[in-house]
Design a protein around this motif. Structure first.
Motif, PDB file in Angstrom:
ATOM      1  N   GLY A 141     107.904  46.379 -44.152  1.00 18.46           N
ATOM      2  CA  GLY A 141     108.208  45.238 -43.280  1.00 18.46           C
ATOM      3  C   GLY A 141     109.178  45.553 -42.151  1.00 18.46           C
ATOM      4  O   GLY A 141     109.419  44.714 -41.290  1.00 18.46           O
ATOM      5  N   SER A 142     109.732  46.752 -42.125  1.00 17.62           N
ATOM      6  CA  SER A 142     110.720  47.084 -41.088  1.00 17.62           C
ATOM      7  C   SER A 142     110.035  47.266 -39.734  1.00 17.62           C
ATOM      8  O   SER A 142     108.955  47.842 -39.643  1.00 17.62           O
ATOM      9  N   THR A 143     110.701  46.784 -38.687  1.00 20.44           N
ATOM     10  CA  THR A 143     110.171  46.975 -37.336  1.00 20.44           C
ATOM     11  C   THR A 143     110.919  48.099 -36.615  1.00 20.44           C
ATOM     12  O   THR A 143     110.764  48.289 -35.410  1.00 20.44           O
ATOM     13  N   PHE A 144     111.723  48.843 -37.360  1.00 17.17           N
ATOM     14  CA  PHE A 144     112.529  49.913 -36.761  1.00 17.17           C
ATOM     15  C   PHE A 144     111.664  50.890 -35.955  1.00 17.17           C
ATOM     16  O   PHE A 144     110.577  51.259 -36.383  1.00 17.17           O
ATOM     17  N   MET A 145     112.143  51.292 -34.797  1.00 15.56           N
ATOM     18  CA  MET A 145     111.401  52.214 -33.923  1.00 15.56           C
ATOM     19  C   MET A 145     112.244  53.431 -33.547  1.00 15.56           C
ATOM     20  O   MET A 145     113.320  53.279 -32.961  1.00 15.56           O
ATOM     21  N   PRO A 146     111.762  54.629 -33.857  1.00 13.30           N
ATOM     22  CA  PRO A 146     112.479  55.823 -33.401  1.00 13.30           C
ATOM     23  C   PRO A 146     112.212  56.071 -31.921  1.00 13.30           C
ATOM     24  O   PRO A 146     111.109  55.826 -31.444  1.00 13.30           O
ATOM     25  N   VAL A 147     113.205  56.528 -31.204  1.00 17.18           N
ATOM     26  CA  VAL A 147     113.047  56.944 -29.808  1.00 17.18           C
ATOM     27  C   VAL A 147     113.096  58.470 -29.830  1.00 17.18           C
ATOM     28  O   VAL A 147     114.112  59.060 -30.213  1.00 17.18           O
ATOM     29  N   MET A 148     111.965  59.091 -29.454  1.00 17.28           N
ATOM     30  CA  MET A 148     111.839  60.529 -29.681  1.00 17.28           C
ATOM     31  C   MET A 148     112.381  61.354 -28.508  1.00 17.28           C
ATOM     32  O   MET A 148     112.366  60.927 -27.352  1.00 17.28           O
ATOM     33  N   THR A 149     112.860  62.558 -28.861  1.00 21.51           N
ATOM     34  CA  THR A 149     113.391  63.489 -27.857  1.00 21.51           C
ATOM     35  C   THR A 149     112.772  64.867 -28.101  1.00 21.51           C
ATOM     36  O   THR A 149     112.279  65.137 -29.196  1.00 21.51           O
ATOM     37  N   ILE A 150     112.824  65.704 -27.077  1.00 21.94           N
ATOM     38  CA  ILE A 150     112.483  67.113 -27.313  1.00 21.94           C
ATOM     39  C   ILE A 150     113.709  67.994 -27.039  1.00 21.94           C
ATOM     40  O   ILE A 150     114.627  67.606 -26.331  1.00 21.94           O
ATOM     41  N   TYR A 151     113.660  69.177 -27.609  1.00 29.24           N
ATOM     42  CA  TYR A 151     114.779  70.141 -27.625  1.00 29.24           C
ATOM     43  C   TYR A 151     114.526  71.173 -26.532  1.00 29.24           C
ATOM     44  O   TYR A 151     113.461  71.800 -26.509  1.00 29.24           O
ATOM     45  N   LEU A 152     115.463  71.322 -25.635  1.00 32.54           N
ATOM     46  CA  LEU A 152     115.286  72.290 -24.553  1.00 32.54           C
ATOM     47  C   LEU A 152     115.670  73.696 -25.013  1.00 32.54           C
ATOM     48  O   LEU A 152     116.684  73.877 -25.697  1.00 32.54           O
ATOM     49  N   THR A 153     114.833  74.661 -24.642  1.00 27.18           N
ATOM     50  CA  THR A 153     115.139  76.071 -24.910  1.00 27.18           C
ATOM     51  C   THR A 153     115.053  76.821 -23.575  1.00 27.18           C
ATOM     52  O   THR A 153     114.691  76.234 -22.556  1.00 27.18           O
ATOM     53  N   ASP A 154     115.305  78.129 -23.629  1.00 26.69           N
ATOM     54  CA  ASP A 154     115.168  78.931 -22.398  1.00 26.69           C
ATOM     55  C   ASP A 154     113.719  78.948 -21.925  1.00 26.69           C
ATOM     56  O   ASP A 154     113.444  79.286 -20.786  1.00 26.69           O
ATOM     57  N   LYS A 155     112.798  78.601 -22.842  1.00 27.18           N
ATOM     58  CA  LYS A 155     111.371  78.703 -22.485  1.00 27.18           C
ATOM     59  C   LYS A 155     110.753  77.373 -22.089  1.00 27.18           C
ATOM     60  O   LYS A 155     109.568  77.314 -21.748  1.00 27.18           O
ATOM     61  N   THR A 156     111.505  76.287 -22.153  1.00 27.72           N
ATOM     62  CA  THR A 156     110.917  74.976 -21.807  1.00 27.72           C
ATOM     63  C   THR A 156     110.419  75.015 -20.364  1.00 27.72           C
ATOM     64  O   THR A 156     111.104  75.511 -19.464  1.00 27.72           O
ATOM     65  N   SER A 157     109.192  74.480 -20.153  1.00 25.70           N
ATOM     66  CA  SER A 157     108.597  74.515 -18.815  1.00 25.70           C
ATOM     67  C   SER A 157     108.489  73.104 -18.248  1.00 25.70           C
ATOM     68  O   SER A 157     108.609  72.112 -18.975  1.00 25.70           O
ATOM     69  N   VAL A 158     108.213  73.046 -16.955  1.00 24.69           N
ATOM     70  CA  VAL A 158     107.985  71.762 -16.300  1.00 24.69           C
ATOM     71  C   VAL A 158     106.788  71.057 -16.951  1.00 24.69           C
ATOM     72  O   VAL A 158     106.796  69.839 -17.160  1.00 24.69           O
ATOM     73  N   GLN A 159     105.784  71.844 -17.337  1.00 28.30           N
ATOM     74  CA  GLN A 159     104.607  71.253 -18.000  1.00 28.30           C
ATOM     75  C   GLN A 159     105.006  70.617 -19.341  1.00 28.30           C
ATOM     76  O   GLN A 159     104.499  69.549 -19.690  1.00 28.30           O
ATOM     77  N   ASP A 160     105.914  71.248 -20.072  1.00 32.17           N
ATOM     78  CA  ASP A 160     106.382  70.664 -21.348  1.00 32.17           C
ATOM     79  C   ASP A 160     106.963  69.273 -21.103  1.00 32.17           C
ATOM     80  O   ASP A 160     106.788  68.358 -21.918  1.00 32.17           O
ATOM     81  N   ILE A 161     107.673  69.134 -19.989  1.00 30.64           N
ATOM     82  CA  ILE A 161     108.298  67.835 -19.681  1.00 30.64           C
ATOM     83  C   ILE A 161     107.220  66.808 -19.336  1.00 30.64           C
ATOM     84  O   ILE A 161     107.254  65.662 -19.815  1.00 30.64           O
TER      85      ILE A 161
END
Ligand code: DOR
Ligand code: ZN
Length: 335
Positions: free
Chosen positions: A66-86
């Motif tokens: 019955g919970s309406t709780f909503m997670p707000v998701m994030t991603i973890y930046l590394t040296d390899k994160t690309s513009v496409q990942d964003i």
């Protein structure tokens, strides 16, 4: 005042961990928070849209009935994160990216080594209307641990905020007067979260009369002048500061160890502890903005409409929590 009713709060920074642990952490947070920004420092970290979406499913599956709780998701930046990942993260509904300098804290080994090369990613976050969440501490070992937040402001934070002027930045879990002053005087689009432990405690509470490992978190507790500065900004009611517990469970044997790990699991008591702080400050009228409005406004999300009522009564917070698998976890910090 013995009772206060406020719009249901959100937690703009916490650590749920994964798998079985979710059946402990998600209900604890859903108890009184409607949404929570979920940190991506799992092992391995949540670095892509696909990983964030599957993590979100596991969190939703751990909600109480019955919970309406909503997670707000994030991603973890590394040296390899690309513009496409964003771009992919944006498409998947991920709202923010978390930047840990490599080695700054728990599970940050895959974090960022060269901040300079991440500027295209910061630009992409801004262009896609996503937020950059920053663990603001340098990791240079010769810099005193109590000065690492201030050094981060001088070495990096000023530059990031100036060089990407349309980027929304959250300076996470600030612990110093310097950080509070920086956020207060920064351009539009810069805000900070503050934990309950940094409002309630200072480094004496960790070190005076014996070492209290339950009060060890990162950024580490600072001297009381900094604690007082944080209390002053929340009392001021500035919308640049909002609730982020940094609730971060650890097994008891790992916290109470000869090399204890950083993190305070506060979910079961966080809202009550914040309320205690605002009460002590004679500023209960400022609690709702901090807990329930300013974070949503900064993230560009609707404010909640349900309410919660807090009643003044004495209450013993359990110091340990036993998981179904028998593992013991430390429940709170000491105060
Ligand atoms: O004390 C902390 N614990 N600080 C962090 O930044 C991470 C967290 C954790 O994941 O345990
Ligand atoms: Zn955290």
């Amino acid at each position: 005042m013995n009772e206060i009713t406020i719009i249901k709060p959100d937690d703009w920074h916490l650590h749920f961990r994964d798998q079985d642990m979710l059946f402990e952490t998600v209900p604890a947070t859903a108890r009184c928070f409607e949404r929570a920004v979920v940190m991506p420092n799992l092992v391995p970290p949540v670095t892509t849209a696909a990983l964030a979406l599957s993590y979100k499913e596991r969190i939703l599956a751990a909600r109480p009935a019955g919970s309406t709780f909503m997670p707000v998701m994030t991603i973890y930046l590394t040296d390899k994160t690309s513009v496409q990942d964003i771009k992919d993260a944006k498409k998947a509904g991920v709202l923010a990216a978390k930047m840990y300098p490599a080695g700054a804290t728990t599970n940050s080994d895959s974090g960022v080594n060269s901040l300079e090369s991440l500027y295209p990613v910061f630009e992409a976050l801004a262009d896609n209307g996503m937020l950059l969440l920053i663990h603001g501490e340098v990791t240079q070992k010769h810099i005193d641990i109590f000065d690492r937040e201030k050094e981060f402001i001088d070495q990096h934070m000023v530059k990031i905020v100036e060089r990407v002027p349309h980027l929304k930045v959250v300076f996470e879990h600030i612990t110093t007067k310097e950080a509070a002053d920086f956020v207060l005087s920064a351009r539009e689009g810069v805000a900070a979260t503050i934990t309950p432990q940094h409002l309630l405690l200072n480094r004496n509470d960790m070190l005076d009369g014996g070492i209290r490992p339950h009060n060890y978190c990162l950024p580490v507790l600072k001297r009381s002048t900094h604690q007082q500065a944080l209390r002053a900004v929340v009392k001021s009611g500035s919308p640049r500061f909002f609730l982020g517990t940094d609730s971060a469970p650890h097994a008891k044997h790992r916290k109470e160890s000869d090399c204890g790990c950083a993190g305070c699991y506060s979910a079961w008591s966080a809202l009550e502890l914040y309320t205690q702080v605002f009460d002590e400050l004679d500023a209960l009228d400022k609690l709702e903005g901090f807990a329930s409005f300013y974070g949503a406004d900064f993230y560009g999300l609707p404010r909640n409409t349900e309410t919660v009522t807090l009643v003044r009564e004495s209450w013993e917070v359990p110091s340990n929590i036993t998981l179904p698998n028998g593992e013991l976890h430390c429940a709170v910090f000491c105060w």
